[in-house]
Design a protein around this motif. Structure first.
Motif, short mmCIF file in Angstrom:
data_model
loop_
_atom_site.label_atom_id
_atom_site.label_comp_id
_atom_site.label_asym_id
_atom_site.label_seq_id
_atom_site.Cartn_x
_atom_site.Cartn_y
_atom_site.Cartn_z
N UNK A 153 -13.02 -11.56 -1.76
CA UNK A 153 -12.01 -11.16 -0.77
C UNK A 153 -11.37 -12.38 -0.15
N UNK A 154 -12.17 -13.39 0.14
CA UNK A 154 -11.64 -14.64 0.69
C UNK A 154 -10.64 -15.27 -0.29
N UNK A 155 -10.99 -15.34 -1.56
CA UNK A 155 -10.12 -15.99 -2.55
C UNK A 155 -8.85 -15.19 -2.78
N UNK A 160 -3.61 -5.08 -0.76
CA UNK A 160 -4.29 -4.15 -1.67
C UNK A 160 -4.10 -4.45 -3.15
N UNK A 161 -2.88 -4.73 -3.59
CA UNK A 161 -2.65 -4.95 -5.02
C UNK A 161 -3.21 -6.29 -5.49
N UNK A 162 -3.34 -7.23 -4.60
CA UNK A 162 -3.99 -8.49 -4.94
C UNK A 162 -5.50 -8.28 -5.06
N UNK A 163 -6.08 -7.58 -4.10
CA UNK A 163 -7.52 -7.34 -4.10
C UNK A 163 -7.95 -6.48 -5.29
N UNK A 266 -1.80 -16.26 7.59
CA UNK A 266 -2.75 -15.22 8.00
C UNK A 266 -3.61 -14.68 6.86
N UNK A 267 -3.08 -14.58 5.68
CA UNK A 267 -3.86 -14.04 4.57
C UNK A 267 -4.38 -15.20 3.72
N UNK A 268 -5.69 -15.24 3.53
CA UNK A 268 -6.29 -16.36 2.78
C UNK A 268 -5.82 -16.36 1.33
N UNK A 296 -9.75 -17.31 7.40
CA UNK A 296 -10.17 -15.99 6.93
C UNK A 296 -11.02 -15.29 7.99
N UNK A 297 -12.00 -16.01 8.54
CA UNK A 297 -12.89 -15.41 9.54
C UNK A 297 -12.13 -15.16 10.84
N UNK A 298 -11.27 -16.09 11.25
CA UNK A 298 -10.47 -15.90 12.47
C UNK A 298 -9.68 -14.59 12.39
#
Length: 397
Positions: A153-155, A160-163, A266-268, A296-298
């Motif tokens: 998820x981090x990478x 949604x379509x990326x994940x 904002x999106x890793x 990512x954690x922030x």
């Protein structure tokens, strides 16, 4: 479809307000969530305002909307027709008098600055807002999950379509197309005349300097543009919910505080796409890895703490903490973020904790279990930190 955390809030606000704005970047799932609401309102009407056919139906906006006076009307990409906001106020008031006090309009938009300015002028007291971020870890991992799952998820990031892409290469291709589409189509459609190459270079530079203090003069010199222009471009990326300016903590602690904000893409997944990093190995081998993980954690924690004020703390003498959350009851949590599985904090964190007097001090890292450190610091994994922050946020709602 994933169960989105924003869904219940959206349902509640539609029962309370005549209009609700669902805000989020493109391809984040706004339309999918809107259609989930449509299932609760069987006669709801959906219009995609990017389509000329939908725009033509609104040639006489007032007459069209009043003809559907007892229906929920969903207007997608509403920033495409800013003239609508002047009409919506009168229509809302007419429909109220006809007995429809709430659930009149669901407005979907991908440019917060445009929507908030236009609606605050026209729809004060009549509209509430919900922000839909990319998929969050707690929305995806509702049961058990592995370290590899969270790393994926981090990478890839939470779009949604990326994940959901079959491979890392497919995910990377989707993100590259997403970035190009924003630069070449979506941003020009909003009106700004900005060279796509300049904006891409700025966006990429922000990815290289993920989580660092904003230095507009340095960016301006590298891009051969003015600091004012850099500020305007970053404003635009923030309005599109692609970049976050995290403000410095403000208060009276008798210290010389750093005032410049920190800036995060904002999106890793977009951070890694802008830098050409398509796999976990590539990310871990890049100097940005630590700050990318921090960003990512922030984002996960800020989205979990929707009612809290988020900032960071840094003084000129070296006291610092990555994230400060101040909840509605004025309880403060200080949060340090490390990528290490054997994390430690610097002397500056202890100094910051002394200055701020937080109720809780968290050190978030990819650890297997929670354990205490000296001076009340709690070492926790990401999912536990999100759960604790969510519980605190809900208790203060």
């Amino acid at each position: 479809m994933y169960q989105r955390q924003s869904q219940q809030k959206l349902i509640q606000l539609l029962q309370q307000f005549p209009a609700v704005g669902l805000l989020g970047p493109r391809q984040v799932g706004k339309t999918t969530l809107a259609f989930a609401q449509k299932a609760l309102y069987p006669d709801a009407l959906y219009l995609d305002l990017e389509l000329p056919s939908a725009q033509r139906q609104l040639d006489d906006t007032e007459a069209f909307l009043m003809a559907h006076a007892q229906q929920l009307v969903i207007l997608d990409e509403v920033q495409r027709m800013p003239e609508l906001f002047g009409v919506l106020r009168g229509v809302i008031d007419q429909r109220r008098r006809m007995g429809q006090a709430s659930g009149q309009f669901l407005l979907l938009g991908s440019a917060t600055g445009v929507l908030l300015q236009q609606s605050s002028e026209s729809l004060a007291g009549r509209v509430a807002y919900v922000e839909l971020p990319p998929l969050q870890a707690t929305e995806i991992f509702t049961g058990t999950h592995s370290v590899a799952d969270l790393n994926a998820l981090w990478v890839r990031g939470g779009f949604p379509l990326s994940w959901l892409a079959k491979t890392d290469a497919d995910s990377m291709t989707w993100r590259e197309v997403f970035i190009a589409t924003y630069l070449e189509k979506d941003i020009p459609a909003l009106g700004p005349r900005i060279p796509a190459t300049t904006l891409r270079r700025l966006w990429t530079m922000l990815a290289h300097h993920q989580g660092e203090l904003l230095d507009q003069s340095k960016l301006a010199a590298a891009l051969a543009i003015s600091g004012q222009t850099v500020s305007r471009y970053i404003d635009l990326l923030c309005d599109l919910m692609l970049v976050r300016r995290l403000p410095a903590w403000h208060g009276n602690v008798g210290k010389r505080l750093i005032r410049a904000p920190k800036v995060y893409v904002r999106d890793s997944g977009l951070v890694h796409a802008l830098l050409g990093l398509s796999s976990l190995d590539a990310v871990l081998g890049h100097p940005v890895a630590g700050l990318s993980w921090e960003g990512f954690v922030v984002e996960q924690l800020i989205n979990a703490a929707s009612q809290a004020e988020a900032s960071f703390y840094r003084t000129s003498n070296g006291a610092e903490v990555d994230l400060v959350l101040t909840f509605r009851n004025q309880e403060t949590w200080t949060i340090e973020i490390k990528r290490s599985s054997a994390p430690s904090v610097s002397r500056g964190f202890y100094q910051a904790a002394t200055d701020l007097g937080p109720a809780r001090k968290l050190l978030v890292a990819p650890v297997a279990q929670t354990y205490p450190m000296k001076e009340g610091i709690e070492v926790v994994d990401v999912m536990t930190a999100i759960r604790w922050v969510t519980e605190q946020n809900q208790s203060n709602s």
